[in-house]
Enzyme design. Structure first.
Site, PDB file in Angstrom:
ATOM      1  N   ARG A  61       0.816  -1.219   0.000  1.00  0.00           N
ATOM      2  CA  ARG A  61       0.000   0.000   0.000  1.00  0.00           C
ATOM      3  C   ARG A  61       0.847   1.266   0.000  1.00  0.00           C
ATOM      4  NH1 ARG A  61      -2.304  -3.858   2.885  1.00  0.00           N
ATOM      5  NH2 ARG A  61      -1.355  -3.154   4.827  1.00  0.00           N
ATOM      6  N   GLU A  98       3.550  -6.372  13.373  1.00  0.00           N
ATOM      7  CA  GLU A  98       2.433  -6.618  14.293  1.00  0.00           C
ATOM      8  C   GLU A  98       1.909  -8.051  14.147  1.00  0.00           C
ATOM      9  OE1 GLU A  98      -0.868  -4.020  13.650  1.00  0.00           O
ATOM     10  OE2 GLU A  98      -1.772  -4.423  15.591  1.00  0.00           O
TER      11      GLU A  98
HETATM   12  P1  AMP Z   1       4.785  -2.348  11.753  1.00  0.00           P
HETATM   13  O1  AMP Z   1       6.046  -2.834  11.125  1.00  0.00           O
HETATM   14  O2  AMP Z   1       4.398  -3.195  12.935  1.00  0.00           O
HETATM   15  O3  AMP Z   1       4.817  -0.883  12.048  1.00  0.00           O
HETATM   16  O4  AMP Z   1       3.616  -2.617  10.712  1.00  0.00           O
HETATM   17  C1  AMP Z   1       3.382  -1.730   9.675  1.00  0.00           C
HETATM   18  C2  AMP Z   1       3.132  -2.457   8.386  1.00  0.00           C
HETATM   19  O5  AMP Z   1       2.162  -3.475   8.525  1.00  0.00           O
HETATM   20  C3  AMP Z   1       2.629  -1.513   7.337  1.00  0.00           C
HETATM   21  O6  AMP Z   1       3.205  -1.868   6.091  1.00  0.00           O
HETATM   22  C4  AMP Z   1       1.131  -1.717   7.332  1.00  0.00           C
HETATM   23  O7  AMP Z   1       0.625  -1.704   6.026  1.00  0.00           O
HETATM   24  C5  AMP Z   1       0.926  -3.062   7.983  1.00  0.00           C
HETATM   25  N1  AMP Z   1       0.005  -3.027   9.114  1.00  0.00           N
HETATM   26  C6  AMP Z   1       0.306  -3.336  10.399  1.00  0.00           C
HETATM   27  N2  AMP Z   1      -0.759  -3.254  11.178  1.00  0.00           N
HETATM   28  C7  AMP Z   1      -1.768  -2.851  10.386  1.00  0.00           C
HETATM   29  C8  AMP Z   1      -3.152  -2.575  10.622  1.00  0.00           C
HETATM   30  N3  AMP Z   1      -3.689  -2.704  11.840  1.00  0.00           N
HETATM   31  N4  AMP Z   1      -3.903  -2.169   9.576  1.00  0.00           N
HETATM   32  C9  AMP Z   1      -3.345  -2.026   8.340  1.00  0.00           C
HETATM   33  N5  AMP Z   1      -2.067  -2.292   8.064  1.00  0.00           N
HETATM   34  C10 AMP Z   1      -1.276  -2.707   9.066  1.00  0.00           C
END
Ligand code: AMP
Length: 177
Positions: A61, A98
């Site tokens: 995205r 996550e």
């Molecule tokens: P992080 O590395 O944990 O900050 O996760 C961010 C990445 O995971 C981004 O590329 C987001 O597109 C995706 N992502 C993580 N959690 C979500 C969520 N709750 N909703 C949408 N995308 C998420």
């Protein structure tokens, strides 16, 4: 006519338990479908800095936002992709997110020494993805001018974790809490 930020934010759909139970997924596709809302977001992100040469987006995205901002601002676009997708020589970083573990890659010549990069993704959760992407840009020799996301997931401390490792890089959030 342009859409207000509040109206654009209202178009982001919240999907419970996707892709795994307990994850509240922020689905930006209805906001992207609305031309005026999308334009509002692109213009705002493009204004976060004036001194960047390139706009980098994280698969998938982040690509949509970064390509649109690059086109609007007259800058080049750099893809940061999941493992095994880029055909040429790459730098690679593995990180936790996550809902799992992932590896991101960048072409070694995608950013040249001294080039300034605006780095984009849709959502900041734990910050692992943005940290890995930032390391990749730095391994190419580039400078991260600023980072921007549409949304932060509350309670995960992603921005603080990112700034602990990259204290001199500003993280902008289009729709802050
Ligand atoms: P992080 O590395 O944990 O900050 O996760 C961010 C990445 O995971 C981004 O590329 C987001 O597109 C995706 N992502 C993580 N959690 C979500 C969520 N709750 N909703 C949408 N995308 C998420």
């Amino acid at each position: 006519m342009s859409t207000s930020k509040a109206d654009a934010l209202a178009l982001i759909r919240v999907v419970p338990d996707f892709p795994n139970p307990g994850i509240t997924f922020k689905d930006v596709t209805p906001m992207l479908k609305d031309a005026e809302a999308f334009a509002t977001v692109v213009e705002e992100i493009a204004s976060y800095s004036e001194s960047y040469d390139l706009v980098a987006g994280i698969e998938a995205r982040g690509f949509i936002l970064a390509a649109a901002v690059a086109g609007y601002a007259g800058k080049g676009f750099v893809p940061i992709r999941k493992s095994g997708k880029l055909p040429y020589l790459t730098h690679s970083e593995t990180y936790g997110l996550e809902y799992g573990i992932d590896t991101l890659e960048i072409h070694q010549d995608a950013v040249l020494a001294g080039e300034r990069v605006l780095l984009l993704d849709d959502v900041l959760a734990t910050g692992g993805t943005l940290k890995a992407a930032s390391k990749l840009i730095q391994r190419c020799g580039g400078t991260i001018d600023a980072v921007a996301v549409l949304l932060e997931i509350p309670g995960l401390g992603g921005k603080a974790k990112f700034n602990k490792e990259f204290p001199n890089i500003a993280v902008h959030t289009v729709f802050p809490e």
